[in-house]
Design an enzyme around this catalytic site. Sequence first.
Site, PDB file in Angstrom:
ATOM      1  CG  ASN A 217      -0.233  -0.617   2.766  1.00 33.35           C
ATOM      2  OD1 ASN A 217       0.490   0.696   2.847  1.00 33.35           O
ATOM      3  ND2 ASN A 217      -0.280  -1.278   3.104  1.00 33.35           N
ATOM      4  N   GLY A 280      -0.066   1.853  17.205  1.00 30.70           N
ATOM      5  CA  GLY A 280      -0.524   1.293  15.364  1.00 30.70           C
ATOM      6  C   GLY A 280      -0.692   1.786  14.715  1.00 30.70           C
ATOM      7  CG  ASP A 286      -7.008  -5.364   6.672  1.00 36.60           C
ATOM      8  OD1 ASP A 286      -6.864  -5.238   6.994  1.00 36.60           O
ATOM      9  OD2 ASP A 286      -7.139  -4.087   5.770  1.00 36.60           O
TER      10      ASP A 286
END
Length: 410
Positions: A217, A280, A286
Site C-alpha cells: 500500500n 499501531g 488485511d
Amino acid sequence: MPLLFKFTGIVINKHILLAVCGGIAAYKSAELVRLLRKQGATVRVVMTHAAMQFVSPLTFQALSGHPVHSELLDAHEEQAMNHISLARWADVLIIAPATANTLAKCSHGLADDLLSTLYLAASCPVYVAPAMNQAMWHKPTTQENIQRLKSHGVTVIGPEQGDQACGETGFGRMSEPVDICRRLLAEPAAHCLSGLKVLVSAGPTREPLDPVRYISNRSSGKMGYALAEAALKAGAEVTLVSGPVALSAPFNVALIKVETAAQMYAAVISQAAQHDIYIGAAAVADYSPIKVEAEKIKKQGGQTSLTLQKTQDILADVAQLEQRPFTVGFAAETHDLERYAQDKLLRKNLDMIAANWVGRELGGFDSEQNALQVFWKNGRKNLAMTDKNHLAEQLIGLIAERREDEKNTA
Ligand code: PMT
C-alpha cells in the site's frame, strides 16, 4: 539569569538562540524575536552574511536587545561571547529561515561559518524552519538532508504550502512566526512519557506473490516515524517496528525491520507486553496470498485471480494480551470516518483510536501533513491539519494525558 515565563500552564526558563539564514522569509524572523521576547524568553540572534542582505542586523539588535553575531573568526565577537559560549548559553537553537544550503551543511557536519559551527557545537534541542522554493524543497538531496537531520534528533517545523515569493505555489513557505513560537515554547510538555516504554509500528507491509512481486500500500512510514520521534522527545524509551520505508529511524530508537504482516505480527506480539504503550500506525495488509510461488508467475490468458487469506490482526491481539500496554490504533478511511473508527475502537477493545482520511489530496498516505480525529471511550478530540511531526507531538501529549486519566480512574 533568564526570565521565568508561563506558556500553556508550564513554567519554563529559556535562552533562545535564533539563527537566521539568507532568504526572503528572514523578515518573518524579526516578528519571531518579538513574539518570543513577549513570552519572556531571552533571545540572541546569529545571522549568516546572506541573511544580512535581506534584513539589517540592526533590526534584530533592536528587537532582541543584544548585538547580533555573524562572524566566526572575529577577535571582537569572540571576546564578547565566543561560539562555544554561545552554544552553551542556548537552551534551544532555532534556525529560521533554514535554507537548503544551511540544511545541507548541518546535515553533513560542515562548519565553515558561525551558524554551521554553532550547530555542531550545540548540545541543546535544535529546531529548523525550512524556507525555499518548492522545487528545491522536493529535490531528493534536500529531502535526504532533512531525513538525516531528523534522525540526528533535529525537529523540523514546516514548511507550509502556499504562494511563494518566486511566484510558484507549493511546499516551501516558512511556518508563521506564531506557530514557530508555539512549538518552541510548548516543548517542555514533552517530558510527559519519561520513564515509559513505547512500541510503535510504522510503514506498509509487503505480501509476496512470487520472488519478484508483492501486494502493498501507499504508506511511507512518515506518521509512524514522527510518532516514534515525538515519543522519544517526550522522554520514552522507544521500539519501532517498521515495514519497508525510505526513512532513517531516529538515533536511540530500537529499530526492528520487517517486511510482511506475519513478520510484523511476530515482532509486535513478542515486544508488546514489555512496553507501556503500543501505537499501531502501520498500514498492515488485511490479506496475503495463500501461496507464494517459488518461480515468477508467467503471463496467462486475459484474466487471472489470486486467492488471499486474512492476516492476523496485530492490534486486536495486543489488546487481548494479559499484560497489555495502553493500546492506540489508527483507522484509515475513505468514507464514514467516525463510524468505522468508533467500530474499531470497540471491536478491537482499544484505549484510543486516531482516525484519518485517506485517498484525499491532503493528508493520509505519503503526505507531509495529516489531520486526526481521536476517539476514546467517553471522549474525542480533533487535531487539525498540520505537518506530521507537529501532529505526532500533539497525539503523544494526548496519549500521555489519557493514559494518566485511565490509571487514575482504574
Ligand atoms: O505512513 P504514512 O504515509 O505517513 O501514512 C500514515 C497512515 C495513513 C498509514 C497512518 O496514519 C494510518 O492511518 N495507519 C493505519 C493504516 C491502516 O491500516 O488502517 P486500518 O483502518 O486498515 O487498520 C486499523 C488498525 O488496525 C491500524 O492501527 C492497523 O495498524 C491495525 N491492523 C490492521 C490489520 C492487521 N492485520 N493488523 C493490524 O494491527
